[in-house]
Design a protein around this motif. Structure first.
Motif, PDB file in Angstrom:
ATOM      1  N   LYS A  19      45.775   3.121  61.218  1.00  0.00           N
ATOM      2  CA  LYS A  19      46.916   2.263  61.527  1.00  0.00           C
ATOM      3  C   LYS A  19      47.764   2.134  60.274  1.00  0.00           C
ATOM      4  O   LYS A  19      47.352   2.486  59.176  1.00  0.00           O
ATOM      5  N   LYS A  20      48.954   1.611  60.434  1.00  0.00           N
ATOM      6  CA  LYS A  20      49.780   1.214  59.315  1.00  0.00           C
ATOM      7  C   LYS A  20      50.010  -0.289  59.407  1.00  0.00           C
ATOM      8  O   LYS A  20      50.094  -0.846  60.504  1.00  0.00           O
ATOM      9  N   VAL A  21      50.115  -0.939  58.248  1.00  0.00           N
ATOM     10  CA  VAL A  21      50.301  -2.382  58.187  1.00  0.00           C
ATOM     11  C   VAL A  21      51.644  -2.655  57.528  1.00  0.00           C
ATOM     12  O   VAL A  21      51.979  -2.060  56.490  1.00  0.00           O
ATOM     13  N   CYS A  22      52.408  -3.558  58.120  1.00  0.00           N
ATOM     14  CA  CYS A  22      53.698  -3.943  57.555  1.00  0.00           C
ATOM     15  C   CYS A  22      53.454  -4.850  56.352  1.00  0.00           C
ATOM     16  O   CYS A  22      52.662  -5.779  56.412  1.00  0.00           O
ATOM     17  N   ARG A  23      54.142  -4.566  55.257  1.00  0.00           N
ATOM     18  CA  ARG A  23      53.979  -5.389  54.058  1.00  0.00           C
ATOM     19  C   ARG A  23      54.747  -6.700  54.158  1.00  0.00           C
ATOM     20  O   ARG A  23      54.460  -7.632  53.426  1.00  0.00           O
ATOM     21  N   ASN A  24      55.703  -6.792  55.072  1.00  0.00           N
ATOM     22  CA  ASN A  24      56.477  -8.029  55.207  1.00  0.00           C
ATOM     23  C   ASN A  24      55.808  -9.029  56.143  1.00  0.00           C
ATOM     24  O   ASN A  24      55.638 -10.191  55.781  1.00  0.00           O
ATOM     25  N   CYS A  25      55.424  -8.575  57.341  1.00  0.00           N
ATOM     26  CA  CYS A  25      54.908  -9.529  58.328  1.00  0.00           C
ATOM     27  C   CYS A  25      53.437  -9.327  58.659  1.00  0.00           C
ATOM     28  O   CYS A  25      52.839 -10.159  59.320  1.00  0.00           O
ATOM     29  N   GLY A  26      52.824  -8.211  58.230  1.00  0.00           N
ATOM     30  CA  GLY A  26      51.401  -7.989  58.468  1.00  0.00           C
ATOM     31  C   GLY A  26      51.052  -7.409  59.823  1.00  0.00           C
ATOM     32  O   GLY A  26      49.881  -7.339  60.177  1.00  0.00           O
ATOM     33  N   ALA A  27      52.038  -6.977  60.584  1.00  0.00           N
ATOM     34  CA  ALA A  27      51.779  -6.425  61.910  1.00  0.00           C
ATOM     35  C   ALA A  27      51.128  -5.045  61.802  1.00  0.00           C
ATOM     36  O   ALA A  27      51.422  -4.277  60.891  1.00  0.00           O
ATOM     37  N   LEU A  28      50.240  -4.742  62.749  1.00  0.00           N
ATOM     38  CA  LEU A  28      49.627  -3.420  62.832  1.00  0.00           C
ATOM     39  C   LEU A  28      50.537  -2.504  63.646  1.00  0.00           C
ATOM     40  O   LEU A  28      51.021  -2.889  64.709  1.00  0.00           O
ATOM     41  N   ASN A  29      50.751  -1.298  63.129  1.00  0.00           N
ATOM     42  CA  ASN A  29      51.621  -0.322  63.762  1.00  0.00           C
ATOM     43  C   ASN A  29      50.881   0.995  63.920  1.00  0.00           C
ATOM     44  O   ASN A  29      49.899   1.239  63.223  1.00  0.00           O
TER      45      ASN A  29
END
Length: 56
Positions: A19-29
């Motif tokens: 997965k990838k994790v957003c550095r701003n909001c922490g959402a999993l993508n």
């Protein structure tokens, strides 16, 4: 209950760690994402590949 079957362990690792994790909001993508699905930022990082160890 630890997994001993290597096939099941590989399936679990693919579902959890790829997965990838957003550095701003922490959402999993998804791993192929270029923008965050929640905040539309392009600041993404790959998820860490090892499980955290417990500190005594």
């Amino acid at each position: 209950m630890p997994l001993t079957d290597p096939v099941k362990l590989q399936i679990v690792q693919q579902r959890v760690f790829i997965k990838k994790v957003c550095r701003n909001c922490g959402a999993l993508n998804p791993i192929r994402a270029t923008k965050c699905r929640r905040c539309h930022s392009t600041n993404l990082r790959p998820k860490k590949k090892e499980l955290p160890t417990k500190k005594a």
